[in-house]
Design a protein around this motif. Structure first.
Motif, mmCIF file in Angstrom:
data_model
loop_
_atom_site.group_PDB
_atom_site.id
_atom_site.type_symbol
_atom_site.label_atom_id
_atom_site.label_comp_id
_atom_site.label_asym_id
_atom_site.label_seq_id
_atom_site.Cartn_x
_atom_site.Cartn_y
_atom_site.Cartn_z
ATOM 1 N N SER A 48 0.847 -1.194 0.000
ATOM 2 C CA SER A 48 0.000 0.000 0.000
ATOM 3 C C SER A 48 0.882 1.244 0.000
ATOM 4 O O SER A 48 1.947 1.252 0.606
ATOM 5 C CB SER A 48 -0.897 0.026 1.235
ATOM 6 N N VAL A 49 0.415 2.295 -0.672
ATOM 7 C CA VAL A 49 1.181 3.537 -0.744
ATOM 8 C C VAL A 49 0.292 4.729 -0.408
ATOM 9 O O VAL A 49 -0.936 4.650 -0.481
ATOM 10 C CB VAL A 49 1.807 3.748 -2.143
ATOM 11 N N SER A 50 0.930 5.812 -0.068
ATOM 12 C CA SER A 50 0.214 7.072 0.120
ATOM 13 C C SER A 50 0.000 7.702 -1.247
ATOM 14 O O SER A 50 0.802 7.512 -2.167
ATOM 15 C CB SER A 50 1.027 8.029 0.987
ATOM 16 N N THR A 51 -1.065 8.447 -1.380
ATOM 17 C CA THR A 51 -1.333 9.131 -2.640
ATOM 18 C C THR A 51 -1.241 10.631 -2.424
ATOM 19 O O THR A 51 -1.262 11.121 -1.300
ATOM 20 C CB THR A 51 -2.737 8.772 -3.173
ATOM 21 N N ASP A 52 -1.163 11.356 -3.519
ATOM 22 C CA ASP A 52 -1.103 12.808 -3.409
ATOM 23 C C ASP A 52 -2.507 13.391 -3.341
ATOM 24 O O ASP A 52 -3.499 12.674 -3.364
ATOM 25 C CB ASP A 52 -0.295 13.419 -4.556
ATOM 26 N N LYS A 53 -2.594 14.694 -3.283
ATOM 27 C CA LYS A 53 -3.885 15.358 -3.098
ATOM 28 C C LYS A 53 -4.828 15.212 -4.289
ATOM 29 O O LYS A 53 -6.012 15.468 -4.169
ATOM 30 C CB LYS A 53 -3.677 16.835 -2.777
ATOM 31 N N TYR A 55 -5.757 12.414 -5.580
ATOM 32 C CA TYR A 55 -6.584 11.225 -5.371
ATOM 33 C C TYR A 55 -7.681 11.575 -4.381
ATOM 34 O O TYR A 55 -7.411 12.020 -3.269
ATOM 35 C CB TYR A 55 -5.748 10.059 -4.844
ATOM 36 N N ILE A 60 -7.814 1.680 -0.612
ATOM 37 C CA ILE A 60 -6.368 1.505 -0.484
ATOM 38 C C ILE A 60 -5.758 1.391 -1.880
ATOM 39 O O ILE A 60 -6.223 0.616 -2.714
ATOM 40 C CB ILE A 60 -6.054 0.246 0.346
ATOM 41 N N GLU A 63 1.106 0.021 -4.776
ATOM 42 C CA GLU A 63 2.190 0.657 -5.523
ATOM 43 C C GLU A 63 2.134 0.398 -7.025
ATOM 44 O O GLU A 63 2.633 1.215 -7.813
ATOM 45 C CB GLU A 63 3.548 0.232 -4.968
#
Length: 111
Positions: A48-53, A55, A60, A63
Protein backbone atom coordinates in the motif's frame (compact mmCIF):
# COMPACT_ATOMS: atom_id res chain seq x y z
CA UNK A 1 -15.93 18.98 -23.15
CA UNK A 2 -13.91 15.92 -24.18
CA UNK A 3 -14.62 12.48 -22.69
CA UNK A 4 -12.64 9.28 -23.10
CA UNK A 5 -13.44 5.72 -22.03
CA UNK A 6 -11.00 2.84 -22.15
CA UNK A 7 -10.75 -0.79 -21.09
CA UNK A 8 -7.13 -0.82 -19.91
CA UNK A 9 -6.75 -4.61 -19.41
CA UNK A 10 -3.96 -3.45 -17.15
CA UNK A 11 -1.13 -5.52 -15.69
CA UNK A 12 -2.20 -8.42 -17.93
CA UNK A 13 -0.23 -7.72 -21.10
CA UNK A 14 3.38 -7.21 -22.07
CA UNK A 15 4.99 -3.76 -22.29
CA UNK A 16 2.59 -2.16 -19.79
CA UNK A 17 4.82 0.87 -19.14
CA UNK A 18 4.98 1.76 -22.82
CA UNK A 19 1.20 1.36 -23.21
CA UNK A 20 0.62 3.56 -20.14
CA UNK A 21 2.88 6.28 -21.55
CA UNK A 22 1.03 6.11 -24.91
CA UNK A 23 -2.31 6.55 -23.13
CA UNK A 24 -0.99 9.49 -21.08
CA UNK A 25 0.41 11.14 -24.21
CA UNK A 26 -2.93 10.77 -25.98
CA UNK A 27 -4.83 12.30 -23.05
CA UNK A 28 -2.45 15.24 -22.78
CA UNK A 29 -2.18 15.84 -26.54
CA UNK A 30 -5.96 15.81 -26.96
CA UNK A 31 -6.67 17.82 -23.80
CA UNK A 32 -9.25 15.28 -22.58
CA UNK A 33 -11.43 16.59 -19.71
CA UNK A 34 -12.82 13.35 -18.25
CA UNK A 35 -11.36 9.85 -18.56
CA UNK A 36 -13.27 6.73 -17.46
CA UNK A 37 -11.28 3.50 -17.21
CA UNK A 38 -12.27 -0.09 -16.57
CA UNK A 39 -10.16 -3.16 -15.76
CA UNK A 40 -7.87 -0.95 -13.70
CA UNK A 41 -5.79 -3.42 -11.73
CA UNK A 42 -3.47 -3.49 -8.77
CA UNK A 43 -1.78 -6.59 -7.39
CA UNK A 44 -3.49 -7.87 -4.26
CA UNK A 45 -0.08 -8.59 -2.71
CA UNK A 46 1.54 -5.23 -3.59
CA UNK A 47 2.51 -2.74 -0.90
CA UNK A 48 0.00 0.00 0.00
CA UNK A 49 1.18 3.54 -0.74
CA UNK A 50 0.21 7.07 0.12
CA UNK A 51 -1.33 9.13 -2.64
CA UNK A 52 -1.10 12.81 -3.41
CA UNK A 53 -3.88 15.36 -3.10
CA UNK A 54 -5.21 14.61 -6.60
CA UNK A 55 -6.58 11.23 -5.37
CA UNK A 56 -10.06 11.76 -3.93
CA UNK A 57 -11.04 8.18 -3.10
CA UNK A 58 -11.18 6.18 0.11
CA UNK A 59 -9.86 2.84 -1.12
CA UNK A 60 -6.37 1.50 -0.48
CA UNK A 61 -4.02 2.16 -3.37
CA UNK A 62 -1.18 -0.28 -4.05
CA UNK A 63 2.19 0.66 -5.52
CA UNK A 64 1.41 -0.96 -8.91
CA UNK A 65 -2.10 0.51 -9.27
CA UNK A 66 -2.57 1.34 -12.94
CA UNK A 67 -4.50 4.54 -12.22
CA UNK A 68 -1.77 5.70 -9.85
CA UNK A 69 0.79 5.21 -12.62
CA UNK A 70 -1.37 7.19 -15.03
CA UNK A 71 -1.83 9.94 -12.47
CA UNK A 72 1.93 10.26 -12.09
CA UNK A 73 2.32 10.67 -15.86
CA UNK A 74 -0.52 13.20 -16.17
CA UNK A 75 0.69 15.48 -13.40
CA UNK A 76 -1.54 17.46 -11.05
CA UNK A 77 -4.15 18.72 -13.52
CA UNK A 78 -6.53 15.78 -12.92
CA UNK A 79 -8.44 14.67 -9.84
CA UNK A 80 -8.91 10.91 -9.80
CA UNK A 81 -10.67 8.11 -8.01
CA UNK A 82 -10.29 4.33 -8.04
CA UNK A 83 -12.83 1.79 -6.84
CA UNK A 84 -12.05 -1.95 -6.80
CA UNK A 85 -15.03 -4.05 -7.87
CA UNK A 86 -13.81 -7.66 -8.14
CA UNK A 87 -10.88 -10.05 -8.00
CA UNK A 88 -9.23 -10.51 -11.38
CA UNK A 89 -7.36 -13.70 -12.32
CA UNK A 90 -7.13 -14.57 -8.63
CA UNK A 91 -4.37 -12.02 -8.08
CA UNK A 92 -5.64 -8.50 -8.86
CA UNK A 93 -7.98 -6.01 -7.26
CA UNK A 94 -9.75 -5.05 -10.48
CA UNK A 95 -11.80 -1.91 -10.64
CA UNK A 96 -12.72 1.32 -12.32
CA UNK A 97 -11.13 4.75 -12.25
CA UNK A 98 -12.17 8.20 -13.27
CA UNK A 99 -9.95 11.19 -13.96
CA UNK A 100 -11.40 14.68 -14.20
CA UNK A 101 -10.10 18.19 -14.68
CA UNK A 102 -13.10 19.21 -12.60
CA UNK A 103 -13.52 18.51 -8.88
CA UNK A 104 -14.79 15.06 -7.93
CA UNK A 105 -17.15 15.88 -5.10
CA UNK A 106 -18.13 12.38 -3.94
CA UNK A 107 -17.92 8.71 -4.85
CA UNK A 108 -20.05 5.82 -3.70
CA UNK A 109 -20.04 2.08 -4.32
CA UNK A 110 -23.49 0.69 -5.13
CA UNK A 111 -24.06 -3.04 -5.54
Amino acid sequence: MKFMTLNTHSLSECDEKNKLQTIANFILNHDVDVICLQEVNQSMTAKSVSTDKSYVGRDIIKEDNYALGLSQLLGDQYNWNYIPVKVGYGKFDEGVAIFSKYPIVNSEILY
